[in-house]
Design a protein around this motif. Structure first.
Motif, PDB file in Angstrom:
ATOM      1  N   GLU A  78       0.828  -1.208   0.000  1.00  0.00           N
ATOM      2  CA  GLU A  78       0.000   0.000   0.000  1.00  0.00           C
ATOM      3  C   GLU A  78       0.860   1.254   0.000  1.00  0.00           C
ATOM      4  OE1 GLU A  78      -3.681   1.946   2.616  1.00  0.00           O
ATOM      5  OE2 GLU A  78      -2.587   0.177   3.336  1.00  0.00           O
ATOM      6  N   SER A  79       1.868   1.266   0.869  1.00  0.00           N
ATOM      7  CA  SER A  79       2.731   2.444   0.947  1.00  0.00           C
ATOM      8  C   SER A  79       3.533   2.642  -0.337  1.00  0.00           C
ATOM      9  CB  SER A  79       3.679   2.315   2.145  1.00  0.00           C
ATOM     10  OG  SER A  79       4.555   1.212   1.990  1.00  0.00           O
ATOM     11  N   GLN A  80       4.011   1.538  -0.927  1.00  0.00           N
ATOM     12  CA  GLN A  80       4.778   1.644  -2.166  1.00  0.00           C
ATOM     13  C   GLN A  80       3.918   2.157  -3.311  1.00  0.00           C
ATOM     14  OE1 GLN A  80       8.060   1.168  -2.631  1.00  0.00           O
ATOM     15  NE2 GLN A  80       7.794   1.792  -4.773  1.00  0.00           N
ATOM     16  N   ALA A  81       2.668   1.682  -3.400  1.00  0.00           N
ATOM     17  CA  ALA A  81       1.783   2.141  -4.467  1.00  0.00           C
ATOM     18  C   ALA A  81       1.475   3.625  -4.324  1.00  0.00           C
ATOM     19  CB  ALA A  81       0.489   1.330  -4.442  1.00  0.00           C
ATOM     20  N   LEU A  82       1.226   4.074  -3.103  1.00  0.00           N
ATOM     21  CA  LEU A  82       0.957   5.500  -2.888  1.00  0.00           C
ATOM     22  C   LEU A  82       2.194   6.341  -3.180  1.00  0.00           C
ATOM     23  CD1 LEU A  82      -1.146   5.194   0.383  1.00  0.00           C
ATOM     24  CD2 LEU A  82      -1.985   5.867  -1.872  1.00  0.00           C
ATOM     25  N   TYR A 110      -3.654  10.119   7.899  1.00  0.00           N
ATOM     26  CA  TYR A 110      -4.817   9.544   8.589  1.00  0.00           C
ATOM     27  C   TYR A 110      -4.574   8.071   8.928  1.00  0.00           C
ATOM     28  CZ  TYR A 110      -9.505   7.765   9.411  1.00  0.00           C
ATOM     29  OH  TYR A 110     -10.592   7.133   9.969  1.00  0.00           O
ATOM     30  N   VAL A 111      -3.956   7.325   8.001  1.00  0.00           N
ATOM     31  CA  VAL A 111      -3.727   5.897   8.230  1.00  0.00           C
ATOM     32  C   VAL A 111      -2.793   5.675   9.407  1.00  0.00           C
ATOM     33  CG1 VAL A 111      -2.639   3.820   7.266  1.00  0.00           C
ATOM     34  CG2 VAL A 111      -4.222   5.151   5.882  1.00  0.00           C
ATOM     35  N   VAL A 112      -1.669   6.386   9.441  1.00  0.00           N
ATOM     36  CA  VAL A 112      -0.655   6.121  10.470  1.00  0.00           C
ATOM     37  C   VAL A 112      -1.026   6.715  11.822  1.00  0.00           C
ATOM     38  CG1 VAL A 112       1.170   5.979   8.744  1.00  0.00           C
ATOM     39  CG2 VAL A 112       0.706   8.168   9.864  1.00  0.00           C
ATOM     40  N   ARG A 236      -1.258  -6.549  19.002  1.00  0.00           N
ATOM     41  CA  ARG A 236      -0.612  -7.148  20.158  1.00  0.00           C
ATOM     42  C   ARG A 236       0.889  -6.965  20.100  1.00  0.00           C
ATOM     43  NH1 ARG A 236      -4.770 -12.241  19.825  1.00  0.00           N
ATOM     44  NH2 ARG A 236      -6.566 -11.096  20.617  1.00  0.00           N
ATOM     45  N   GLY A 237       1.603  -7.673  20.973  1.00  0.00           N
ATOM     46  CA  GLY A 237       3.024  -7.407  21.184  1.00  0.00           C
ATOM     47  C   GLY A 237       3.862  -7.349  19.928  1.00  0.00           C
ATOM     48  N   VAL A 238       3.987  -8.495  19.228  1.00  0.00           N
ATOM     49  CA  VAL A 238       4.794  -8.546  18.010  1.00  0.00           C
ATOM     50  C   VAL A 238       3.877  -8.251  16.830  1.00  0.00           C
ATOM     51  CG1 VAL A 238       6.440  -9.934  16.691  1.00  0.00           C
ATOM     52  CG2 VAL A 238       6.180 -10.316  19.142  1.00  0.00           C
ATOM     53  N   SER A 239       3.599  -6.984  16.602  1.00  0.00           N
ATOM     54  CA  SER A 239       2.598  -6.592  15.613  1.00  0.00           C
ATOM     55  C   SER A 239       3.246  -5.989  14.374  1.00  0.00           C
ATOM     56  CB  SER A 239       1.628  -5.572  16.220  1.00  0.00           C
ATOM     57  OG  SER A 239       2.328  -4.411  16.629  1.00  0.00           O
ATOM     58  N   ALA A 240       2.475  -5.964  13.304  1.00  0.00           N
ATOM     59  CA  ALA A 240       2.912  -5.273  12.087  1.00  0.00           C
ATOM     60  C   ALA A 240       2.962  -3.772  12.366  1.00  0.00           C
ATOM     61  CB  ALA A 240       1.958  -5.577  10.941  1.00  0.00           C
ATOM     62  N   THR A 241       3.888  -3.088  11.734  1.00  0.00           N
ATOM     63  CA  THR A 241       4.100  -1.675  12.004  1.00  0.00           C
ATOM     64  C   THR A 241       3.806  -0.827  10.775  1.00  0.00           C
ATOM     65  OG1 THR A 241       6.435  -1.669  11.323  1.00  0.00           O
ATOM     66  CG2 THR A 241       5.938  -2.359  13.588  1.00  0.00           C
ATOM     67  N   ALA A 242       3.696   0.480  11.019  1.00  0.00           N
ATOM     68  CA  ALA A 242       3.468   1.435   9.934  1.00  0.00           C
ATOM     69  C   ALA A 242       4.781   1.968   9.369  1.00  0.00           C
ATOM     70  CB  ALA A 242       2.613   2.596  10.452  1.00  0.00           C
ATOM     71  N   GLU A 243       5.892   1.309   9.676  1.00  0.00           N
ATOM     72  CA  GLU A 243       7.197   1.791   9.248  1.00  0.00           C
ATOM     73  C   GLU A 243       7.315   1.944   7.730  1.00  0.00           C
ATOM     74  OE1 GLU A 243      10.866   3.378   9.648  1.00  0.00           O
ATOM     75  OE2 GLU A 243       9.397   2.931  11.216  1.00  0.00           O
ATOM     76  N   PRO A 244       6.719   1.058   6.893  1.00  0.00           N
ATOM     77  CA  PRO A 244       6.812   1.281   5.444  1.00  0.00           C
ATOM     78  C   PRO A 244       6.258   2.627   4.997  1.00  0.00           C
ATOM     79  CG  PRO A 244       6.122  -0.964   5.872  1.00  0.00           C
ATOM     80  CD  PRO A 244       6.114  -0.261   7.199  1.00  0.00           C
ATOM     81  N   PHE A 245       5.198   3.114   5.658  1.00  0.00           N
ATOM     82  CA  PHE A 245       4.664   4.435   5.312  1.00  0.00           C
ATOM     83  C   PHE A 245       5.669   5.532   5.658  1.00  0.00           C
ATOM     84  CE2 PHE A 245       0.508   2.235   5.623  1.00  0.00           C
ATOM     85  CZ  PHE A 245      -0.046   2.644   4.422  1.00  0.00           C
ATOM     86  N   PHE A 246       6.309   5.406   6.819  1.00  0.00           N
ATOM     87  CA  PHE A 246       7.275   6.420   7.220  1.00  0.00           C
ATOM     88  C   PHE A 246       8.522   6.398   6.346  1.00  0.00           C
ATOM     89  CE2 PHE A 246       5.210   5.629  11.518  1.00  0.00           C
ATOM     90  CZ  PHE A 246       4.388   6.742  11.409  1.00  0.00           C
ATOM     91  N   HIS A 251       8.639  12.806   5.363  1.00  0.00           N
ATOM     92  CA  HIS A 251       8.176  14.099   5.841  1.00  0.00           C
ATOM     93  C   HIS A 251       6.916  13.981   6.701  1.00  0.00           C
ATOM     94  CE1 HIS A 251       6.068  13.230   2.111  1.00  0.00           C
ATOM     95  NE2 HIS A 251       5.116  14.067   2.466  1.00  0.00           N
ATOM     96  N   LEU A 252       6.336  12.787   6.746  1.00  0.00           N
ATOM     97  CA  LEU A 252       5.158  12.554   7.572  1.00  0.00           C
ATOM     98  C   LEU A 252       5.498  11.637   8.752  1.00  0.00           C
ATOM     99  CD1 LEU A 252       2.489  11.902   4.793  1.00  0.00           C
ATOM    100  CD2 LEU A 252       2.995  14.042   5.974  1.00  0.00           C
ATOM    101  N   GLY A 253       6.777  11.594   9.131  1.00  0.00           N
ATOM    102  CA  GLY A 253       7.224  10.720  10.206  1.00  0.00           C
ATOM    103  C   GLY A 253       6.582  11.035  11.532  1.00  0.00           C
ATOM    104  N   PRO A 254       6.787  10.156  12.548  1.00  0.00           N
ATOM    105  CA  PRO A 254       6.158  10.321  13.853  1.00  0.00           C
ATOM    106  C   PRO A 254       6.440  11.658  14.514  1.00  0.00           C
ATOM    107  CG  PRO A 254       7.199   8.165  13.665  1.00  0.00           C
ATOM    108  CD  PRO A 254       7.620   8.950  12.472  1.00  0.00           C
ATOM    109  N   ASP A 255       7.641  12.194  14.278  1.00  0.00           N
ATOM    110  CA  ASP A 255       7.988  13.459  14.901  1.00  0.00           C
ATOM    111  C   ASP A 255       7.225  14.640  14.319  1.00  0.00           C
ATOM    112  OD1 ASP A 255      11.478  12.509  15.189  1.00  0.00           O
ATOM    113  OD2 ASP A 255       9.756  12.088  16.493  1.00  0.00           O
TER     114      ASP A 255
END
Length: 257
Positions: A78-82, A110-112, A236-246, A251-255
């Motif tokens: 999804e992130s690569q296509a966008l 909005y997603v992240v 849960r604990g070992v979950s998928a992350t939104a890192e590919p979007f970042f 420029h839309l990173g967590p900070d």
């Protein structure tokens, strides 16, 4: 016929077959039979049940781990296509390009932030993300290419939006727990049987035997917890992350949110 009824009938049939065989076998046993052979049979059956349950646990862990990996792959697609939509819109006029990139950034933001939290908390999301993605689709499809270069870029952009939409749908389908209740019933029941069979081997109170029994029970509990933890890829604990979007939209990173 419901799954629970099929399971009950299958378990009842298996028990009936085993008890019937045991009943007729007991009737033909002679008086010279040595009962000391029984512990060897119990030890063999305990070993076989343990092996079968270990295989079931391994398959369950592999299944939920594969589901988590697939969920992470959906996020990457999804992130690569966008990202491709944002980059390939460079050939469009400045006003069109700016509008497409602004709507892509709004969707990713909005997603992240909100949508990721909704997936983790409830396993479900609102329609806002769908509306934002539809806005990107309209930005791309409503524009009429004015040059051959723009015309060559038009269809790939439409395709990338379709890929993003498909990956988003797959991501949302992976948001909740995927392990069926009947499988959990089998895993828990198998754990109780497997641990309970330890005490059929005439376990004593020596430190070594009690330590091994405790470690074995703890291992079973840990593996069941591992399956439960991987079963919901986003919450849960070992979950998928939104890192590919970042990574694709630094420029839309967590900070920055």
């Amino acid at each position: 016929m419901s799954e629970w009824l099929v399971l009950s009938l299958a378990m009842a049939a298996a028990c009936a077959v085993v008890l019937t065989i045991a009943f007729f076998n007991h009737r033909r046993i002679g008086e010279d039979d040595d009962p000391n052979e029984t512990p060897d049979v119990i030890e063999y059956m305990t070993m076989m049940i343990g092996v079968i349950y270990a295989i079931v646990l391994g398959l369950a862990i592999a299944g939920v781990w594969e589901g988590r990996g697939a969920a992470q792959e959906y996020v990457r697609q999804e992130s690569q296509a966008l990202h491709e939509v944002s980059i390939r819109s460079e050939v469009y006029p400045a006003a069109v390009r700016t509008r497409i990139r602004a709507d892509v950034d709004a969707y990713v933001t909005y997603v992240v932030t909100q949508e990721w939290k909704d997936m983790a908390d409830d396993g479900d999301v609102s329609d806002q993300g769908t509306k934002l993605l539809d806005r990107i689709r309209r930005d791309v499809t409503d524009y009429e290419p004015q040059t051959d270069h723009e015309g060559q870029a038009y269809q790939p952009l439409v395709d990338q939006v379709g890929i993003a939409d498909d990956a988003r749908s797959a991501r949302l389908q992976s948001a909740g727990a995927t392990m069926p209740g009947v499988v959990w019933f089998g895993l828990v029941a198998g754990a109780l049987v497997t641990v309970g069979l330890i005490f059929t081997l005439q376990i004593r109170r020596s430190f070594r035997e009690m330590l091994l029994a405790g470690l074995f029970s703890a291992l079973i509990a840990f593996l069941l917890f591992l399956i439960w933890d991987f079963d919901a890829p986003f919450s849960r604990g070992v979950s998928a992350t939104a890192e590919p979007f970042f990574q694709q939209f630094p420029h839309l990173g967590p900070d920055d949110n």
